[in-house]
Design a protein around this motif. Structure first.
Motif, PDB file in Angstrom:
ATOM      1  N   LEU A   1     -34.001   9.236 -79.512  1.00 26.34           N
ATOM      2  CA  LEU A   1     -34.021   9.233 -78.129  1.00 26.34           C
ATOM      3  C   LEU A   1     -32.483   9.647 -77.801  1.00 26.34           C
ATOM      4  CD1 LEU A   1     -35.764   5.679 -77.730  1.00 26.34           C
ATOM      5  CD2 LEU A   1     -36.529   8.361 -77.051  1.00 26.34           C
ATOM      6  N   GLY A   2     -31.468  10.538 -78.499  1.00 29.00           N
ATOM      7  CA  GLY A   2     -30.186  10.546 -78.604  1.00 29.00           C
ATOM      8  C   GLY A   2     -29.644   9.682 -78.069  1.00 29.00           C
ATOM      9  N   TYR A   3     -29.080   8.348 -78.894  1.00 29.95           N
ATOM     10  CA  TYR A   3     -28.176   7.766 -79.177  1.00 29.95           C
ATOM     11  C   TYR A   3     -27.467   8.449 -80.167  1.00 29.95           C
ATOM     12  CZ  TYR A   3     -30.193   3.606 -77.605  1.00 29.95           C
ATOM     13  OH  TYR A   3     -30.567   3.134 -76.312  1.00 29.95           O
TER      14      TYR A   3
ATOM     15  N   ALA B   1     -30.507   5.745 -69.300  1.00 25.35           N
ATOM     16  CA  ALA B   1     -29.293   6.242 -68.953  1.00 25.35           C
ATOM     17  C   ALA B   1     -29.433   7.496 -69.843  1.00 25.35           C
ATOM     18  CB  ALA B   1     -28.389   6.268 -70.556  1.00 25.35           C
ATOM     19  N   GLY B   2     -30.934   8.676 -69.631  1.00 30.19           N
ATOM     20  CA  GLY B   2     -31.524  10.118 -69.204  1.00 30.19           C
ATOM     21  C   GLY B   2     -30.565  10.710 -70.454  1.00 30.19           C
ATOM     22  N   LEU B   3     -30.482   9.858 -71.965  1.00 37.52           N
ATOM     23  CA  LEU B   3     -30.600  10.731 -73.041  1.00 37.52           C
ATOM     24  C   LEU B   3     -31.131  11.407 -73.210  1.00 37.52           C
ATOM     25  CD1 LEU B   3     -29.603   7.047 -75.289  1.00 37.52           C
ATOM     26  CD2 LEU B   3     -28.089   8.336 -73.725  1.00 37.52           C
TER      27      LEU B   3
ATOM     28  N   SER C   1     -33.918  -2.466 -67.159  1.00 34.97           N
ATOM     29  CA  SER C   1     -33.497  -1.052 -67.229  1.00 34.97           C
ATOM     30  C   SER C   1     -32.235  -0.622 -65.890  1.00 34.97           C
ATOM     31  CB  SER C   1     -34.342   0.012 -67.674  1.00 34.97           C
ATOM     32  OG  SER C   1     -35.159   0.726 -66.491  1.00 34.97           O
ATOM     33  N   GLU C   2     -32.725  -0.425 -65.291  1.00 35.44           N
ATOM     34  CA  GLU C   2     -31.676  -0.646 -63.745  1.00 35.44           C
ATOM     35  C   GLU C   2     -30.495  -1.031 -63.787  1.00 35.44           C
ATOM     36  OE1 GLU C   2     -35.811  -1.054 -63.766  1.00 35.44           O
ATOM     37  OE2 GLU C   2     -35.576   1.449 -63.455  1.00 35.44           O
ATOM     38  N   ALA C   3     -31.349  -2.058 -63.655  1.00 38.37           N
ATOM     39  CA  ALA C   3     -30.178  -3.702 -63.970  1.00 38.37           C
ATOM     40  C   ALA C   3     -28.492  -3.319 -64.713  1.00 38.37           C
ATOM     41  CB  ALA C   3     -31.012  -4.750 -64.069  1.00 38.37           C
ATOM     42  N   VAL C   4     -29.609  -3.230 -66.142  1.00 34.36           N
ATOM     43  CA  VAL C   4     -28.974  -3.155 -67.554  1.00 34.36           C
ATOM     44  C   VAL C   4     -28.084  -1.696 -67.191  1.00 34.36           C
ATOM     45  CG1 VAL C   4     -29.022  -2.249 -70.173  1.00 34.36           C
ATOM     46  CG2 VAL C   4     -30.388  -4.317 -69.282  1.00 34.36           C
ATOM     47  N   LEU C   5     -28.671  -0.549 -66.646  1.00 31.96           N
ATOM     48  CA  LEU C   5     -27.454   0.490 -66.823  1.00 31.96           C
ATOM     49  C   LEU C   5     -26.823  -0.136 -65.507  1.00 31.96           C
ATOM     50  CD1 LEU C   5     -27.320   3.179 -67.564  1.00 31.96           C
ATOM     51  CD2 LEU C   5     -29.313   4.104 -66.038  1.00 31.96           C
ATOM     52  N   GLU C   6     -26.485  -0.831 -64.538  1.00 31.64           N
ATOM     53  CA  GLU C   6     -25.813  -0.319 -63.359  1.00 31.64           C
ATOM     54  C   GLU C   6     -24.912  -1.549 -63.781  1.00 31.64           C
ATOM     55  OE1 GLU C   6     -25.175  -2.759 -59.052  1.00 31.64           O
ATOM     56  OE2 GLU C   6     -27.197  -2.398 -60.066  1.00 31.64           O
ATOM     57  N   TYR C   7     -25.240  -2.846 -65.227  1.00 33.71           N
ATOM     58  CA  TYR C   7     -24.120  -3.001 -65.719  1.00 33.71           C
ATOM     59  C   TYR C   7     -23.553  -2.812 -66.792  1.00 33.71           C
ATOM     60  CZ  TYR C   7     -22.242  -6.575 -68.347  1.00 33.71           C
ATOM     61  OH  TYR C   7     -20.891  -7.647 -69.089  1.00 33.71           O
ATOM     62  N   LEU C   8     -23.795  -1.495 -67.710  1.00 32.46           N
ATOM     63  CA  LEU C   8     -23.264  -0.601 -68.363  1.00 32.46           C
ATOM     64  C   LEU C   8     -22.291  -0.346 -67.683  1.00 32.46           C
ATOM     65  CD1 LEU C   8     -26.045  -0.127 -70.582  1.00 32.46           C
ATOM     66  CD2 LEU C   8     -24.167  -1.430 -71.088  1.00 32.46           C
ATOM     67  N   ASP C   9     -22.599   0.402 -66.641  1.00 36.32           N
ATOM     68  CA  ASP C   9     -22.064   1.512 -66.077  1.00 36.32           C
ATOM     69  C   ASP C   9     -20.583   0.270 -65.404  1.00 36.32           C
ATOM     70  OD1 ASP C   9     -20.895   4.082 -64.586  1.00 36.32           O
ATOM     71  OD2 ASP C   9     -22.266   3.023 -62.349  1.00 36.32           O
TER      72      ASP C   9
ATOM     73  N   MET D   1     -24.766   8.078 -66.838  1.00 37.83           N
ATOM     74  CA  MET D   1     -24.196   7.513 -67.259  1.00 37.83           C
ATOM     75  C   MET D   1     -23.088   8.693 -68.580  1.00 37.83           C
ATOM     76  SD  MET D   1     -23.086   4.328 -67.986  1.00 37.83           S
ATOM     77  CE  MET D   1     -22.095   4.042 -68.992  1.00 37.83           C
ATOM     78  N   THR D   2     -21.820   9.072 -68.531  1.00 36.79           N
ATOM     79  CA  THR D   2     -21.797   9.963 -69.134  1.00 36.79           C
ATOM     80  C   THR D   2     -21.186   9.952 -70.770  1.00 36.79           C
ATOM     81  OG1 THR D   2     -19.688  10.182 -67.946  1.00 36.79           O
ATOM     82  CG2 THR D   2     -21.886  11.324 -67.062  1.00 36.79           C
ATOM     83  N   ILE D   3     -21.102   8.646 -70.997  1.00 35.58           N
ATOM     84  CA  ILE D   3     -20.445   8.025 -72.043  1.00 35.58           C
ATOM     85  C   ILE D   3     -21.412   7.910 -73.347  1.00 35.58           C
ATOM     86  CG2 ILE D   3     -17.919   7.416 -70.912  1.00 35.58           C
ATOM     87  CD1 ILE D   3     -19.568   4.725 -72.224  1.00 35.58           C
ATOM     88  N   PRO D   4     -21.189   8.841 -74.995  1.00 40.54           N
ATOM     89  CA  PRO D   4     -22.123   7.923 -75.177  1.00 40.54           C
ATOM     90  C   PRO D   4     -22.712   6.608 -75.698  1.00 40.54           C
ATOM     91  CG  PRO D   4     -20.496   9.618 -76.209  1.00 40.54           C
ATOM     92  CD  PRO D   4     -20.011   9.049 -75.330  1.00 40.54           C
ATOM     93  N   PHE D   5     -24.077   6.694 -75.415  1.00 34.43           N
ATOM     94  CA  PHE D   5     -24.540   5.405 -75.863  1.00 34.43           C
ATOM     95  C   PHE D   5     -24.705   4.702 -77.289  1.00 34.43           C
ATOM     96  CE2 PHE D   5     -26.740   3.798 -72.115  1.00 34.43           C
ATOM     97  CZ  PHE D   5     -24.962   3.729 -71.774  1.00 34.43           C
ATOM     98  N   SER D   6     -24.737   3.735 -78.483  1.00 29.52           N
ATOM     99  CA  SER D   6     -24.670   4.117 -80.286  1.00 29.52           C
ATOM    100  C   SER D   6     -24.744   3.029 -79.851  1.00 29.52           C
ATOM    101  CB  SER D   6     -23.242   4.270 -80.696  1.00 29.52           C
ATOM    102  OG  SER D   6     -23.154   5.213 -80.897  1.00 29.52           O
TER     103      SER D   6
END
Length: 333
Positions: free
Chosen positions: A36-38, A324-326, A282-290, A1-6
């Motif tokens: 964590l970088g949010y 997400a690699g934050l 986490s992997e399934a969630v990240l795929e959904y968020l993308d 993911m390249t967009i910010p997470f809040s």
């Protein structure tokens, strides 16, 4: 993911929990999000809801800011028709003065309550009609010049606290576009108009002193856990809690009763509200968020980590950040 997470934190009061314990959990969440970088954590104004402790939004922000160092904090949002613009300018001007460069002010026009609570707040039922004018008045107090001759916000004047328009319909999208402000869509609980509202906002956006190009923040629910089964269990508990919130009227439902309501036509409303929910590892969630970020045409995602317990929410915050690699800046506190 390249967009910010809040993060959107409702300061949830779980079953058997006190408001004080909820606030301690909110401090822990903000500290973890910072490490964590949010990008930011927002708190929403709600009233007369026994499971939500963020009613005095600016006070809670001040408390969290005093226990964090760098993460942006703000209202997501203040329901402006409940207040005078001058009062909100003074509150958030004070926050910005105490914590420079860290404060956001998201604005909504809903009551954040029911009709009886609106009366208790002394809110004029027609106050929402003047929301656009109130936003401009508030902006004048924070950035200048004031729109009320001889009236200035102290603190507030010259603090340039950034404003965000919150919404779940085309009204907020059009207003944010006309004023050249960032737009946050409440798709975590009101999903239906998401794509139409974002398209309208981007199409009609006019650059402003605050913002040169459109910026869309889309809300999404997340339950990330170490196993799929654990995440599904927490998500079901969250849906049951929503049943109590909307249908309880002081009554506590058993799990079986809540599940029966969820299966009824009335309960479908609760499920529809949570249409945009990423649940799983986490992997399934990240795929959904993308996929959701693309679907929403969002520049930033604001995540409501849904769990009925503090530890579950904190683990969800952690798992999403890792996947997400934050940027991880964990330091000993």
């Amino acid at each position: 993911m390249t967009i910010p997470f809040s993060i959107l934190d409702l300061a949830t009061i779980g079953k058997g929990q006190t408001a004080a314990e909820s606030f301690a959990g909110s401090v822990a969440m903000a500290q973890l999000a910072e490490d964590l970088g949010y990008r930011r954590v927002w708190y929403a104004e709600h009233h007369n809801m026994s499971a939500i402790a963020s009613s005095a939004t600016s006070v809670l922000i001040a408390h969290i800011a005093a226990h964090t160092k760098s993460i942006r904090l703000g209202a997501g949002g203040v329901m402006l028709p409940n207040h005078s613009p001058l009062t909100i300018a003074e509150q958030f001007g004070t926050l910005e003065t105490l914590h420079p460069g860290r404060i956001d002010l998201g604005l909504g026009r809903a009551p954040g309550s029911d009709q009886n609570t609106m009366r208790a707040l002394r809110r004029d039922p027609l106050a929402a009609d003047s929301f656009p004018q109130d936003v401009l008045e508030l902006q004048g107090y924070l950035t200048g010049p004031t729109r009320i001759q001889g009236v200035e916000a102290t603190p507030g004047k010259g603090t340039d606290v950034p404003l965000y328009i919150l919404g779940s319909s085309l009204f907020g999208a059009r207003l944010a576009a006309q004023l050249g402000l960032p737009y946050a869509f409440a798709s975590h609980f009101a999903p239906n108009a998401l794509q139409d509202a974002v398209a309208l906002y981007r199409r009609e956006f006019k650059p402003s002193a605050q913002l040169e190009v459109p910026h869309v923040i889309a809300g999404v629910n997340v339950v990330a856990a170490d196993t799929t089964a654990e995440a599904q269990e927490m998500f079901q508990a969250t849906k049951r809690a929503r049943v109590g919130l909307f249908f309880g009227n002081g009554r506590i439902f058993t799990d079986d009763e809540a599940d029966m309501i969820l299966d009824s036509p009335q309960g479908q409303h609760v499920l529809t509200m949570m249409k945009y929910s990423a649940v799983g590892t986490s992997e399934a969630v990240l795929e959904y968020l993308d996929g959701f970020a693309s679907h929403a045409d969002a520049d930033e995602l604001i995540i409501a980590h849904q769990s009925t317990g503090t530890q579950g929410r904190l683990r969800s915050v952690e798992l999403v950040a890792e996947a997400a690699g934050l940027v991880n800046n964990v330091t000993a506190r």
